[in-house]
Design a protein around this motif. Structure first.
Motif, PDB file in Angstrom:
ATOM      1  N   ASP A 416       0.842  -1.186   0.000  1.00 46.53           N
ATOM      2  CA  ASP A 416       0.000   0.000   0.000  1.00 46.53           C
ATOM      3  C   ASP A 416       0.883   1.244   0.000  1.00 46.53           C
ATOM      4  OD1 ASP A 416      -2.289  -1.468   0.041  1.00 46.53           O
ATOM      5  OD2 ASP A 416      -2.690  -1.244   2.173  1.00 46.53           O
ATOM      6  N   MET A 417       0.279   2.365  -0.320  1.00 42.73           N
ATOM      7  CA  MET A 417       0.986   3.646  -0.266  1.00 42.73           C
ATOM      8  C   MET A 417       0.244   4.575   0.682  1.00 42.73           C
ATOM      9  SD  MET A 417       3.592   5.340  -1.288  1.00 42.73           S
ATOM     10  CE  MET A 417       4.190   4.764  -2.901  1.00 42.73           C
ATOM     11  N   PRO A 418       0.888   4.986   1.806  1.00 39.80           N
ATOM     12  CA  PRO A 418       2.225   4.580   2.223  1.00 39.80           C
ATOM     13  C   PRO A 418       2.244   3.145   2.738  1.00 39.80           C
ATOM     14  CG  PRO A 418       1.207   5.920   3.915  1.00 39.80           C
ATOM     15  CD  PRO A 418       0.267   5.937   2.753  1.00 39.80           C
ATOM     16  N   PRO A 419       3.403   2.489   2.722  1.00 37.41           N
ATOM     17  CA  PRO A 419       3.487   1.116   3.221  1.00 37.41           C
ATOM     18  C   PRO A 419       3.063   1.053   4.685  1.00 37.41           C
ATOM     19  CG  PRO A 419       5.460   1.704   1.988  1.00 37.41           C
ATOM     20  CD  PRO A 419       4.682   2.972   2.176  1.00 37.41           C
ATOM     21  N   PRO A 420       2.323   0.014   5.080  1.00 39.41           N
ATOM     22  CA  PRO A 420       1.826  -0.070   6.453  1.00 39.41           C
ATOM     23  C   PRO A 420       2.912  -0.327   7.486  1.00 39.41           C
ATOM     24  CG  PRO A 420       1.300  -2.055   5.231  1.00 39.41           C
ATOM     25  CD  PRO A 420       1.852  -1.079   4.238  1.00 39.41           C
ATOM     26  N   CYS A 421       4.048  -0.902   7.051  1.00 38.83           N
ATOM     27  CA  CYS A 421       5.126  -1.161   7.991  1.00 38.83           C
ATOM     28  C   CYS A 421       6.456  -0.823   7.309  1.00 38.83           C
ATOM     29  CB  CYS A 421       5.065  -2.607   8.479  1.00 38.83           C
ATOM     30  SG  CYS A 421       5.817  -2.842  10.124  1.00 38.83           S
ATOM     31  N   LEU A 422       7.540  -1.425   7.751  1.00 37.56           N
ATOM     32  CA  LEU A 422       8.857  -1.002   7.298  1.00 37.56           C
ATOM     33  C   LEU A 422       9.380  -1.758   6.093  1.00 37.56           C
ATOM     34  CD1 LEU A 422      10.683  -0.508  10.725  1.00 37.56           C
ATOM     35  CD2 LEU A 422       9.070   0.992   9.540  1.00 37.56           C
ATOM     36  N   GLN A 423       8.607  -2.683   5.525  1.00 41.63           N
ATOM     37  CA  GLN A 423       9.052  -3.370   4.325  1.00 41.63           C
ATOM     38  C   GLN A 423       8.274  -2.868   3.117  1.00 41.63           C
ATOM     39  OE1 GLN A 423       7.000  -4.665   6.692  1.00 41.63           O
ATOM     40  NE2 GLN A 423       6.526  -6.808   6.226  1.00 41.63           N
ATOM     41  N   VAL A 424       8.955  -2.836   1.981  1.00 39.19           N
ATOM     42  CA  VAL A 424       8.316  -2.442   0.723  1.00 39.19           C
ATOM     43  C   VAL A 424       8.397  -3.625  -0.227  1.00 39.19           C
ATOM     44  CG1 VAL A 424       8.351  -0.857  -1.236  1.00 39.19           C
ATOM     45  CG2 VAL A 424       8.934  -0.022   1.056  1.00 39.19           C
ATOM     46  N   CYS A 425       7.240  -4.082  -0.707  1.00 42.41           N
ATOM     47  CA  CYS A 425       7.162  -5.240  -1.593  1.00 42.41           C
ATOM     48  C   CYS A 425       6.857  -4.769  -3.011  1.00 42.41           C
ATOM     49  CB  CYS A 425       6.073  -6.197  -1.114  1.00 42.41           C
ATOM     50  SG  CYS A 425       6.350  -6.828   0.565  1.00 42.41           S
ATOM     51  N   PHE A 426       7.604  -5.289  -3.981  1.00 43.22           N
ATOM     52  CA  PHE A 426       7.408  -4.846  -5.359  1.00 43.22           C
ATOM     53  C   PHE A 426       7.971  -5.868  -6.342  1.00 43.22           C
ATOM     54  CE2 PHE A 426      11.525  -3.403  -3.915  1.00 43.22           C
ATOM     55  CZ  PHE A 426      12.374  -3.594  -4.996  1.00 43.22           C
ATOM     56  N   TYR A 427       7.395  -5.861  -7.533  1.00 43.91           N
ATOM     57  CA  TYR A 427       7.965  -6.595  -8.656  1.00 43.91           C
ATOM     58  C   TYR A 427       8.825  -5.613  -9.464  1.00 43.91           C
ATOM     59  CZ  TYR A 427       4.522 -10.356  -7.981  1.00 43.91           C
ATOM     60  OH  TYR A 427       3.767 -11.387  -7.476  1.00 43.91           O
ATOM     61  N   TYR A 428       9.862  -6.157 -10.093  1.00 41.98           N
ATOM     62  CA  TYR A 428      10.639  -5.324 -11.005  1.00 41.98           C
ATOM     63  C   TYR A 428      10.889  -6.099 -12.293  1.00 41.98           C
ATOM     64  CZ  TYR A 428      14.492  -2.746 -13.138  1.00 41.98           C
ATOM     65  OH  TYR A 428      15.281  -2.060 -14.027  1.00 41.98           O
ATOM     66  N   ASN A 429      10.316  -5.582 -13.368  1.00 42.63           N
ATOM     67  CA  ASN A 429      10.507  -6.159 -14.699  1.00 42.63           C
ATOM     68  C   ASN A 429      11.390  -5.206 -15.513  1.00 42.63           C
ATOM     69  OD1 ASN A 429      10.405  -7.176 -17.270  1.00 42.63           O
ATOM     70  ND2 ASN A 429       8.225  -6.783 -17.597  1.00 42.63           N
ATOM     71  N   PRO A 430      12.702  -5.495 -15.580  1.00 42.64           N
ATOM     72  CA  PRO A 430      13.596  -4.593 -16.316  1.00 42.64           C
ATOM     73  C   PRO A 430      13.396  -4.651 -17.824  1.00 42.64           C
ATOM     74  CG  PRO A 430      14.783  -6.534 -15.582  1.00 42.64           C
ATOM     75  CD  PRO A 430      13.422  -6.627 -14.986  1.00 42.64           C
ATOM     76  N   LEU A 431      12.598  -5.621 -18.295  1.00 40.18           N
ATOM     77  CA  LEU A 431      12.352  -5.767 -19.729  1.00 40.18           C
ATOM     78  C   LEU A 431      11.009  -5.168 -20.126  1.00 40.18           C
ATOM     79  CD1 LEU A 431      13.464  -9.516 -20.011  1.00 40.18           C
ATOM     80  CD2 LEU A 431      14.886  -7.487 -20.231  1.00 40.18           C
ATOM     81  N   ILE A 432      10.522  -4.200 -19.343  1.00 43.65           N
ATOM     82  CA  ILE A 432       9.167  -3.686 -19.500  1.00 43.65           C
ATOM     83  C   ILE A 432       8.874  -3.199 -20.919  1.00 43.65           C
ATOM     84  CG2 ILE A 432       9.819  -1.364 -18.730  1.00 43.65           C
ATOM     85  CD1 ILE A 432       6.505  -3.196 -17.960  1.00 43.65           C
ATOM     86  N   THR A 433       9.866  -2.669 -21.615  1.00 41.28           N
ATOM     87  CA  THR A 433       9.610  -2.110 -22.958  1.00 41.28           C
ATOM     88  C   THR A 433       9.408  -3.201 -24.008  1.00 41.28           C
ATOM     89  OG1 THR A 433      11.991  -1.966 -23.350  1.00 41.28           O
ATOM     90  CG2 THR A 433      10.892   0.002 -22.494  1.00 41.28           C
ATOM     91  N   THR A 434       9.930  -4.392 -23.745  1.00 42.85           N
ATOM     92  CA  THR A 434       9.802  -5.479 -24.729  1.00 42.85           C
ATOM     93  C   THR A 434       8.995  -6.658 -24.227  1.00 42.85           C
ATOM     94  OG1 THR A 434      11.906  -6.439 -23.969  1.00 42.85           O
ATOM     95  CG2 THR A 434      11.982  -4.903 -25.835  1.00 42.85           C
ATOM     96  N   ARG A 435       8.951  -6.840 -22.889  1.00 40.16           N
ATOM     97  CA  ARG A 435       8.238  -7.985 -22.312  1.00 40.16           C
ATOM     98  C   ARG A 435       7.397  -7.520 -21.133  1.00 40.16           C
ATOM     99  NH1 ARG A 435      10.077 -13.029 -22.425  1.00 40.16           N
ATOM    100  NH2 ARG A 435       8.107 -13.370 -21.369  1.00 40.16           N
ATOM    101  N   SER A 436       6.324  -6.852 -21.407  1.00 46.00           N
ATOM    102  CA  SER A 436       5.506  -6.290 -20.332  1.00 46.00           C
ATOM    103  C   SER A 436       4.761  -7.354 -19.543  1.00 46.00           C
ATOM    104  CB  SER A 436       4.497  -5.287 -20.911  1.00 46.00           C
ATOM    105  OG  SER A 436       3.644  -5.930 -21.853  1.00 46.00           O
ATOM    106  N   ASP A 437       4.701  -8.588 -20.072  1.00 44.92           N
ATOM    107  CA  ASP A 437       3.928  -9.648 -19.428  1.00 44.92           C
ATOM    108  C   ASP A 437       4.797 -10.573 -18.582  1.00 44.92           C
ATOM    109  OD1 ASP A 437       5.328 -10.680 -21.563  1.00 44.92           O
ATOM    110  OD2 ASP A 437       3.783 -12.158 -22.082  1.00 44.92           O
ATOM    111  N   LEU A 438       5.994 -10.143 -18.219  1.00 50.57           N
ATOM    112  CA  LEU A 438       6.900 -11.000 -17.448  1.00 50.57           C
ATOM    113  C   LEU A 438       6.250 -11.399 -16.128  1.00 50.57           C
ATOM    114  CD1 LEU A 438       9.817 -11.946 -18.064  1.00 50.57           C
ATOM    115  CD2 LEU A 438      10.608 -10.179 -16.475  1.00 50.57           C
ATOM    116  N   LYS A 439       6.128 -12.706 -15.900  1.00 52.65           N
ATOM    117  CA  LYS A 439       5.537 -13.204 -14.652  1.00 52.65           C
ATOM    118  C   LYS A 439       5.925 -14.671 -14.473  1.00 52.65           C
ATOM    119  CE  LYS A 439       1.064 -13.368 -14.679  1.00 52.65           C
ATOM    120  NZ  LYS A 439      -0.383 -13.100 -14.903  1.00 52.65           N
TER     121      LYS A 439
END
Length: 510
Positions: A416-439
């Motif tokens: 959530d924003m802001p995060p409810p506690c001290l950890q931040v959870c996220f995905y990072y797809n560095p190929l977003i421009t060519t492979r937006s469906d990375l999962k």
């Protein structure tokens, strides 16, 4: 002494003052230098071992005569034992480093080291007052003031320390059964008990059920909403259904700061259900409980005063040396009532106005390290205001990171924003421009690759985890990053560097 009697003398520790001089003083210098070099950027996060067995050779653990040749018998015993000390220091994770963001704790501080040193010097068991007078009264009074912060304001409010949050949780379940159904102390599980918790709870809840003989299958997992909070309506339905199925509802575990997402359950609403069915209401605040020190965020714990017991760990959010975990209750007489072996069917201690100063009488164990001393010295040194500053900075720096990555293509914030506690959870797809469906498996591979490269760089150690919601929905979104911001030495500059490193390593993927 008669002629036939021999004088018995052992010289094993006859030079202990000299040994303290030759071993302890240089060791302290090594520690100070370790932190000095870390702060100066000359020490990294520590080595990464792809094969744990590599350490056998590095530490000489496979040597056949490792314990046959005593170090004290060498020509330079102090130097030799300090070489081992330094080798272990150099081959361990450096939790003092600003890049240590992997787990729900961080490096300690000078006062923390002082407190651990004092405990080692005293080397006593805090099971009875006779051998630990000062440590006993410190634990009682610190626990009382700690309990007061969560709204337990009665004259008998207090708590005890246990060896970690899991053992605090396990003890709370045992106490729930002993207090609500006292016959179980003698007769065992006289009923088919049911336990309720959220699907995002810590695994110690199921372990507690297993250890107590209740069975992990009798733990009912309640769904959570989109914010990771237990859905109370479904809790109520689950309790009612369990009664229809022949269960006796015993215990509800709510969480203050879930392990993965850091969510806080709605405690006031859960308390209503617990009271309705006469169920013990426990809050596992192992991770997020110490948000209570923040004047602007303690509302996350609204309703904590309605709980029957609360677990909270100063060794996590407050930087107290591990381990230091409290189980807090509105009336600390119930510790002896639930755990004492003295006339368990009479429970006289519940009516006794005398305070318990033999603390092990309130636990299921005997040996106890006086972990409360570490929290006492830390709280005394930094004060409530200092701990508030620490907690607020950690929250602020986590939010700073979350807002920053939310504006960068390829990053997908789960928290959530802001995060409810001290950890931040996220995905990072560095190929977003060519492979937006990375999962799925591809996302997991990308996440692990980046995390591993970060670790090997010596600059950052961050965690990753599978999405717990995937097990519920049947989807496979792959593993995501979970970065924990839990140290006052983490600055916005460190965050900028971390983001740059994530993006830089991401460009290596194809």
């Amino acid at each position: 002494m008669t002629v036939t009697e021999k004088k018995l003398v052992c010289d094993l520790e006859s030079s202990r003052v000299d040994e303290l001089e030759s071993i302890l003083k240089p060791a302290i210098e090594l520690i100070i230098n370790h932190v000095k070099e870390t702060d100066a950027g000359k020490r990294d996060i520590g080595p990464k071992f792809d094969n744990p067995k590599d350490l056998y050779k590095i530490l000489n653990l496979d040597s056949a005569d490792i314990f046959s040749k005593a170090v004290r018998d060498s020509e330079t015993p102090a130097d030799d034992i300090l070489l081992v000390f330094e080798k272990i220091l150099n081959n361990s994770v450096n939790t003092w480093h600003t890049g240590f963001m992997d787990k729900l704790y961080a490096g300690t501080n000078p006062v923390g080291i002082l407190s651990d040193l004092l405990l080692s010097v005293l080397n006593t068991n805090s099971h009875v007052f006779t051998v630990s007078p000062a440590l006993t009264v410190i634990e009682r009074k610190v626990a009382q003031k700690y309990a007061n912060m969560f709204g337990f304001d009665g004259s008998a409010a207090g708590g005890l320390t246990f060896s970690g949050g899991s053992w605090s949780n396990i003890t709370s379940l045992h106490m729930a059964r002993s207090i609500l159904y006292p016959e179980t102390k003698l007769e065992g599980n006289t009923k088919k008990f049911a336990i309720f918790t959220s699907v995002h709870c810590h695994y110690s809840v199921e372990k507690a059920a297993t250890l107590s003989g209740l069975g992990a299958k009798n733990v009912f997992k309640i769904p959570v909403d989109t914010h990771g909070r237990m859905v109370v309506e479904k809790l109520d339905l689950a309790v009612a259904k369990s009664i229809e199925d022949g269960y006796t509802p015993l215990y509800i575990n709510a969480t203050a700061g879930t392990t993965v997402f850091g969510s806080y359950d709605p405690f006031e609403e859960i308390a209503v259900v617990a009271k309705k069915y006469n169920i013990w209401f426990h809050i596992d605040g192992s991770w997020g409980g110490n948000t209570i020190f923040s004047a602007t965020r303690k509302h996350y714990l609204k309703g904590s005063h309605l709980a029957d017991s609360i677990t909270t760990n100063p060794h996590k959010m407050l930087g107290v040396p591990t381990t230091c975990s409290f189980l807090l209750v509105p009336n600390d007489r119930i510790f002896t009532q639930a755990n004492s072996l003295n006339a368990p069917y009479l429970f006289h201690s519940a009516l006794d106005d005398d305070e318990n100063f033999d603390l092990a009488n309130g636990t299921m164990g005997c040996g106890r390290r006086a972990d409360a001393l570490k929290f006492y010295l830390g709280w005394l040194y930094y004060g409530t205001k200092g701990y508030q500053e620490r907690v607020d900075h950690a929250y602020d720096i986590g939010e700073f990171f979350a807002r920053k990555i939310s504006r960068i293509p390829g990053f997908k914030l789960i928290s959530d924003m802001p995060p409810p506690c001290l950890q931040v959870c996220f995905y990072y797809n560095p190929l977003i421009t060519t492979r937006s469906d990375l999962k799925g498996e591809e996302m997991t591979m990308a996440t692990r690759y980046i995390a591993t490269k970060l670790h090997k760089s010596g600059q950052f150690l961050i965690d990753y985890a599978p999405n717990p919601d995937d097990a519920i929905t049947g989807e496979d979104n792959g593993e995501f990053f979970r970065v924990v911001f839990n140290s006052p030495v983490i600055s916005s500059d460190v965050i900028e560097k971390l983001v740059d490193q994530l993006i830089s390593i991401g460009t290596e993927l194809n």
